[in-house]
Design a protein around this motif. Structure first.
Motif, PDB file in Angstrom:
ATOM      1  N   THR A   1       0.794  -1.231   0.000  1.00  0.00           N
ATOM      2  CA  THR A   1       0.000   0.000   0.000  1.00  0.00           C
ATOM      3  C   THR A   1       0.826   1.281   0.000  1.00  0.00           C
ATOM      4  O   THR A   1       0.491   2.237  -0.687  1.00  0.00           O
ATOM      5  CB  THR A   1      -0.951   0.006   1.220  1.00  0.00           C
TER       6      THR A   1
ATOM      7  N   HIS B   1      -0.846   4.784   6.331  1.00  0.00           N
ATOM      8  CA  HIS B   1      -0.826   6.245   6.164  1.00  0.00           C
ATOM      9  C   HIS B   1      -0.263   6.965   7.385  1.00  0.00           C
ATOM     10  O   HIS B   1      -0.933   7.798   7.999  1.00  0.00           O
ATOM     11  CB  HIS B   1      -2.229   6.762   5.822  1.00  0.00           C
TER      12      HIS B   1
ATOM     13  N   HIS C   1      -8.934   3.756   6.788  1.00  0.00           N
ATOM     14  CA  HIS C   1      -7.775   3.662   5.893  1.00  0.00           C
ATOM     15  C   HIS C   1      -6.741   4.747   6.177  1.00  0.00           C
ATOM     16  O   HIS C   1      -5.545   4.531   5.973  1.00  0.00           O
ATOM     17  CB  HIS C   1      -8.270   3.761   4.437  1.00  0.00           C
TER      18      HIS C   1
ATOM     19  N   HIS D   1      -8.955   8.870   1.554  1.00  0.00           N
ATOM     20  CA  HIS D   1      -7.770   9.701   1.807  1.00  0.00           C
ATOM     21  C   HIS D   1      -8.087  11.140   2.216  1.00  0.00           C
ATOM     22  O   HIS D   1      -9.004  11.752   1.667  1.00  0.00           O
ATOM     23  CB  HIS D   1      -6.894   9.740   0.549  1.00  0.00           C
TER      24      HIS D   1
ATOM     25  N   HIS E   1       0.779   4.383  -3.252  1.00  0.00           N
ATOM     26  CA  HIS E   1       1.408   5.516  -2.569  1.00  0.00           C
ATOM     27  C   HIS E   1       2.926   5.430  -2.605  1.00  0.00           C
ATOM     28  O   HIS E   1       3.492   4.346  -2.740  1.00  0.00           O
ATOM     29  CB  HIS E   1       0.964   5.565  -1.107  1.00  0.00           C
TER      30      HIS E   1
END
Ligand SMILES: [Fe+2]
Length: 478
Positions: free
Chosen positions: A126, A172, A221, A288, A470
């Motif tokens: 990811t 993230h 997420h 996001h 990403h």
């Protein structure tokens, strides 16, 4: 099975028609322009490289094994290396030449007996986090893999000095460039579901943790660093876990959109990770956030790509088949939260245009910013059929949108902002483009304030690197 490309597939699908091919350290040819003199460091990108194995396709784009691209810029030119993350699951499936594990969007072959209580494969696909001595390949359901910054050789699971093997370190993380602190989270599933919060040193050691219990099993997420706060928007998606535990359904198949639940907002103090507010908003979904900050009036300002429902998950599932039919339009929104009254005081759509992967310069994470860089759909694009096909800059002060026209049948990855060494507010945008006209991929470098001009440099890659999720930039030498 391999896609039959003779039957009306869109150009983007050819990037996924075969497993991506690794390449060893290679000097990258300059196709046009010159590498900017101040551009010194490494671009890292991660995404699913393999969507099929031995005639079997994965169930969802998120199921593909992670493959990392590193492009290093020095005074003598640019080099590239592209490697699959050698996860335990990847190695076992490579040896068996078949998919063995259940995943986000698929169950393993063999039904109940092959899936019951079997762990989901950590696809490490990811994102990446560049630390001083290692690169972490991130996946939101588990711990990251430790990868060599230069060779991309996989060294094994990384627990950031103190996490247990059942904890997750999501994809993230937020880095405060001024303090070096790294914040992240992971959701744990057990007799109760908990949101685990982490504060880490710049070296990647977990220094502080906290956890709060969640209602049901939601899909979280991403989150926001906004000044002194860590903010979570928990969308009204819940996993009905029993069929997953029984091996009858994948996580994705067991997710239910429940708009009556609304969006739950959790706000934590970044210094002690204590929960300071819990409030509710209307129902929406987001993957996001762009960024967040606290304004002069004390309001928390958050920008995100917002969807009206969860159809985006169906669209992303269809990407893995090479042909999509579901339109899922995410647009840029701004949310303002008053912490004193614990209420959302404004929700505004900033841009009525399908977009994703919004980013800001790394030194502005958690702080006020002017320009959002993102991937976008060109005007007139059929969102139900196509992949994101341009990159752009949205000016928050003027509302102006500047778009880089990549050309027809060209598909970008998330743009990454790289600052000039002597002026952080001037820089370049780097994206990896799949060009179906010649079935190849290239790196493109744009001046960040001149997206409507030609790229300042284009570099050829030895093999197709499919659109990925990403990446990050690490300045300096190894
Ligand atoms: Fe993401």
């Amino acid at each position: 099975m391999a896609l039959d490309m003779t039957s009306n597939y869109k150009s983007w699908s050819k990037a996924f028609s075969q497993p991506a091919q690794e390449f060893a350290l290679t000097n990258l040819p300059i196709l046009s322009g010159n590498i900017p003199v101040g551009l010194r460091g490494t671009l890292y990108r991660n995404g699913p490289g393999r969507l099929q194995r031995n005639q079997q396709r994965v169930g969802h784009w998120f199921d593909g094994d992670g493959a990392i691209l590193a492009v290093n810029f020095t005074a003598t030119g640019a080099t590239g290396v592209y490697r699959y993350v050698q996860t335990q699951g990847y190695q076992e499936e490579e040896a068996a030449n078949t998919f063995v594990f259940p995943n986000y969007g698929m169950t393993a072959r063999g039904g109940f007996w092959n899936n019951w209580l079997k762990p989901v494969k950590n696809a490490a696909n990811t994102s990446v986090l560049a630390l001083p001595d290692r690169l972490l390949a991130l996946w939101e359901g588990g711990l990251p893999y430790n990868v060599d910054l230069q060779t991309l050789a996989t060294r094994g699971i990384d627990n950031l000095a103190s996490l247990s093997k059942n904890q997750a370190f999501s994809a993230h993380p937020k880095v405060d460039r001024q303090t070096g602190e790294i914040f992240n989270f992971g959701v744990s599933v057990g007799s109760k579901t908990t949101l685990n919060l982490y504060s880490c040193s710049a070296e990647g050691k977990v220094k502080q943790q906290n956890c709060v219990e969640l209602k049901g099993l939601p899909l979280i997420h991403d989150f926001v660093l906004a000044g002194e706060y860590l903010v979570f928007f928990i969308p009204p998606v819940r996993v009905k876990i029993l069929p997953v535990l029984l091996g009858l359904k994948s996580f994705s198949e067991a997710m239910v959109w429940q708009p009556k639940l609304g969006t739950e907002i959790l706000i934590f103090d970044r210094h002690n990770l204590d929960l300071v507010a819990r409030l509710e908003g209307e129902a929406w979904y987001q993957w996001h956030f762009t960024n967040g900050f606290v304004d002069d009036n004390g309001l928390i300002i958050i920008e995100l790509v917002r969807y009206s429902d969860f159809q985006t998950n169906q669209y992303l599932k269809e990407v893995a088949t090479g042909k999509t039919n579901t339109a899922a339009k995410g647009t840029l929104w701004e949310i303002k939260i008053d912490l004193k009254t614990k209420q959302i005081v404004a929700s505004t759509q900033l841009l009525d245009r399908g977009c994703e992967f919004p980013v800001v310069p790394q030194h502005l994470v958690g702080k006020s910013w002017d320009k959002t860089y993102l991937s976008i759909y060109q005007e007139g694009t059929d969102l139900s059929q196509e992949l994101l096909n341009a990159i752009a800059c949205y000016d928050r002060k003027t509302g102006r949108l500047s778009i880089a026209d990549l050309g027809t049948n060209c598909y970008p990855s998330e743009p990454i902002y790289v600052p000039q060494p002597d002026n952080l507010n001037q820089g370049w945008l780097i994206t990896v483009v799949y060009d179906d006209n010649d079935h190849r991929s290239e790196v493109r470098i744009y001046e960040s304030d001149r997206l409507e001009s030609e790229p300042v440099c284009r570099l050829g890659l030895p093999s197709v690197v499919p659109p990925s999720f990403h990446g990050t930039w690490k300045s300096g030498t190894f």
